[in-house]
Structures are given as C-alpha cells and as structure tokens.
Design a protein around this motif. Structure first.
Motif, PDB file in Angstrom:
ATOM      1  N   LYS A 238       0.831  -1.212   0.000  1.00  0.00           N
ATOM      2  CA  LYS A 238       0.000   0.000   0.000  1.00  0.00           C
ATOM      3  C   LYS A 238       0.863   1.259   0.000  1.00  0.00           C
ATOM      4  O   LYS A 238       0.547   2.248  -0.674  1.00  0.00           O
ATOM      5  N   GLU A 239       1.972   1.218   0.739  1.00  0.00           N
ATOM      6  CA  GLU A 239       2.865   2.381   0.790  1.00  0.00           C
ATOM      7  C   GLU A 239       3.487   2.650  -0.584  1.00  0.00           C
ATOM      8  O   GLU A 239       3.617   3.805  -1.004  1.00  0.00           O
ATOM      9  N   TYR A 241       2.222   1.814  -3.548  1.00  0.00           N
ATOM     10  CA  TYR A 241       1.189   2.322  -4.450  1.00  0.00           C
ATOM     11  C   TYR A 241       0.772   3.749  -4.073  1.00  0.00           C
ATOM     12  O   TYR A 241       0.392   4.541  -4.952  1.00  0.00           O
ATOM     13  N   ALA A 242       0.859   4.071  -2.770  1.00  0.00           N
ATOM     14  CA  ALA A 242       0.529   5.440  -2.343  1.00  0.00           C
ATOM     15  C   ALA A 242       1.492   6.451  -2.958  1.00  0.00           C
ATOM     16  O   ALA A 242       1.088   7.562  -3.335  1.00  0.00           O
ATOM     17  N   LYS A 246       0.345   9.470  -5.422  1.00  0.00           N
ATOM     18  CA  LYS A 246       0.689  10.851  -5.098  1.00  0.00           C
ATOM     19  C   LYS A 246       1.291  11.541  -6.318  1.00  0.00           C
ATOM     20  O   LYS A 246       1.084  12.738  -6.541  1.00  0.00           O
ATOM     21  N   ASP A 249      -2.499  10.494  -9.942  1.00  0.00           N
ATOM     22  CA  ASP A 249      -3.741   9.887  -9.464  1.00  0.00           C
ATOM     23  C   ASP A 249      -4.709   9.588 -10.615  1.00  0.00           C
ATOM     24  O   ASP A 249      -5.894   9.363 -10.397  1.00  0.00           O
ATOM     25  N   LEU A 258      -3.844  -1.721  -6.337  1.00  0.00           N
ATOM     26  CA  LEU A 258      -4.166  -1.491  -4.934  1.00  0.00           C
ATOM     27  C   LEU A 258      -5.417  -2.264  -4.534  1.00  0.00           C
ATOM     28  O   LEU A 258      -5.491  -2.829  -3.433  1.00  0.00           O
TER      29      LEU A 258
END
Length: 379
Positions: A238-239, A241-242, A246, A249, A258
């Motif tokens: 998740k980190e 893909y975050a 960012k 998007d 995700l």
C-alpha cells in the motif's frame, strides 16, 4: 653568407615562438569552452594537431558536419591516428550515420585487436542497425578482452533480460556486480530477472536497493508494490502504491493493483472502492474493472451479480476468452436453464477454440454432461 644563415635561423625561431604563443592561446580558449575563438587561433597555427582540436571544438559546439569533415581530414592525413578515428566513429554513431561508423570501428578493431572499447562500439553500431546477433558477438568480444567492461556486461544482461533468458541474464549481471556491487543498472536488471521468474521475495531487496541508490522511478515502485503483495506484505504494498498515486492519481492500473491488495486481504468493500476509482480514472477501459468486481461478487457467493459483471466485461473486451469462460461457469453455478448452460459452453468452444487446454477440456466435459442431463430430463 654567414649573416644570411643567422638571420634565417632567427626568423624561424621568431615564427616558432609566435606559433607556440598562438597555440597556447588556442589551448587556453579551448580549455574554458570558448570554442569558436579557439578555432580561429588553431587555424592560424595549422598542422594535424590543430586540425584535431578544431574538430573537437566543432563537436563541442554542436556543428557536427564540420567536425566530421575535420576528423576525416586528420584520419586521411594520418591513417595510424587511432584517437582521431575513435572520436570520429563515436560522432558518426551519435548522428546516426551507422554504416560509416561501422566502417571506422571495424578499421580500428583491425588496427588494435586488443582494445575492448572498439568491440563495444561495434556492438553499439550493430544494435542500432537492428542486428542483434552481431552486436552480441562484439559485446562478448569486449568482455573477453576485459572481464570488467561494465557497459558491455550491461548490454548483454539487458538483452537476455528482455528475452527472459534467465540463466544468461544472471550470468552477465553477476559478473558485473562482482566488479562493482553498487551498479544501479545491473541491480535493477537483477531485480527484474527475479521478478519475471516470480521470485518476488528475492526481488524485493534488490528493488529497495535501487531506490536507495537514487533510482527513484515509478516503475520501481510498481514492481515493488506487486512483489510486496505477492509476498503478503500488504502494508508495504500500500505504501508503494501510495507513492505512485501521489505522483499520478489518473493511472487506473495503480488503483487496480491497490484493489488487488485489499482483495487479497479479504477487505472486499475497500477493493470495490479502488476498482471504481480505477474505472473513473480511465473510463474507456472498463473490462478489467468489471472482471475484478465479478471475482469479488463470486467470492461473496453472489453469482448473479458476478454473472452480470462478467457479461459487462465481455461487452468491453470480447477478445478475452477467460471472461467468456467465466460467464459460462458462473451461470452454470446458479442458473436453472440447462439449454442456456449448454449454449454458453458451446459458444465458448465455437468462438475460442484454441484456448488453454484446461478451459477446452472443462467446456467439452461439461457439454457432454449437460447433453446427458437434458436427454434424461426429456424422458
């Protein structure tokens, strides 16, 4: 007579000193990047050394045609000048005059058989000429002459990585890393080879090292996210893909990836949210989103909803045999109309006759069973 001789010597000495002074000025101008004025001064001096410096100056300011002309003059006047030929060959390669570059580097490789750089650049020329086999021969020649020739090792490793020839790729990657363990390009290729071989746990520390070495690229986070997910490291996935979201998007694939993480965690409501975000981000391409929603519905034992989503996915992408196979098997799970079930399987074999043997055999077997059920139902 004696006086005439003395005067002649003095004149020659004065001329030599003047040339030396002019050459010093030219060299000084060249060294600080004042190339146009350096050309003027070198022209006053004359000679092959000055001609070579003029070629370099034209090259530096981007006047490649004049640079090539000057290099060719120097080489014509002194066929043993390997440095001038080498610089000419690299310039010809740069301006995409590949056949001429090939001729220059071939001559150089004959003049100096033991120079790995000449072999490397022959490899580069043949690569640009789309002659992969010939380019590989010369990269390997460079490595045989110098086992630490990193650029040749990288080109060989890259070629075999793209071809997904795992053992050959690893051979050249590991040879390069044995010489320089922090070469980010080779570490990246190492990670890709393991990733392509589904060795995600081993690929993870390599991609992490690539990031640590400053290669902060989107594709690294994408590979890391996927590898973390496959290795059940959901938080890290998740980190990764975050970071991608960012930066951008609007990339639907990141949302889909995700969603896959949440689906694997069995957080199906969250998975749905990200699938819908993916579909919003790239509305023209819905097939993947409908397909994933169908899988989630099937996991929730809601076969009618799953069937609906598989049908919607099929409408978006009729080339994907797996989607239509899922339509057939999903209806088979909840539908009551035997003829309709039979029709789905028969249509599958009709429209996708060359698919995976498992799909083919399953459909063929089910058709036989349904025909038997329909026959007994009539009796």
């Amino acid at each position: 007579m004696k006086l005439f001789f003395i005067l002649t010597v003095l004149l020659l000495q004065i001329k030599a000193e003047a040339q030396t002074s002019t050459l010093a000025i030219a060299d000084s101008l060249y060294s600080i990047g004042n190339y146009s004025n350096a050309i003027n001064e070198y022209s006053k001096v004359g000679g092959l050394s000055s001609a070579l410096q003029i070629a370099r100056s034209y090259n530096a300011i981007g006047n490649y045609e004049k640079a090539i002309t000057q290099y060719q003059y120097v080489v014509q006047e002194d066929v043993t000048n390997q440095l001038a030929q080498f610089e000419l060959g690299k310039l010809l390669l740069k301006v995409k005059r590949f056949e001429e570059a090939k001729s220059v580097f071939t001559d150089l490789s004959i003049l100096n058989e033991g120079n790995p750089e000449f072999q490397y650049y022959l490899g580069e020329v043949y690569k640009e000429l789309n002659k992969a086999d010939e380019s590989l021969v010369h990269y390997k020649n460079a490595v045989s002459l110098d086992s630490t020739h990193l650029r040749s090792l990288f080109q060989l490793a890259k070629h075999y990585t793209i071809k997904q020839e795992r053992d050959n790729a690893l051979k050249f990657i590991l040879e390069g890393l044995a010489y320089y363990e922090n070469d980010v390009s080779l570490i990246n290729l190492h990670g890709l080879v393991l990733f392509n071989d589904s060795q995600f746990e081993k690929a993870i520390p390599l991609f992490e090292q690539v990031l640590e070495l400053g290669e902060d690229k989107d594709y690294v986070y994408q590979k890391l996210g996927y590898s973390y997910n496959k290795n059940w490291e959901f938080k890290k996935a998740k980190e990764a893909y975050a970071v991608l979201l960012k930066r951008d998007d609007t990339n639907s694939q990141t949302y889909f990836d995700l969603a896959s993480v949440y689906q694997k965690e069995n957080k199906l409501d969250s998975a749905k949210i990200f699938i819908n975000k993916a579909m919003d981000a790239q509305k023209p391409i819905f097939a993947n989103g409908y397909n994933q929603l169908a899988y989630i519905a099937r996991e929730q034992k809601d076969f009618k909803i799953a069937f609906k989503f598989f049908e919607m996915a099929h409408q978006e992408d009729k080339s994907d045999a797996r989607i239509y196979f899922n339509i057939a098997t999903t209806y088979d799970q909840f539908g009551s109309d035997l003829q309709k079930k039979l029709g789905y399987y028969e249509n599958f074999l009709k429209h996708y006759p060359n698919e995976h043997p498992f799909y083919y055999e399953t459909a063929r077997k089910r058709i036989s069973e349904l025909k038997e059920e329909i026959h007994f139902a009539k009796e």
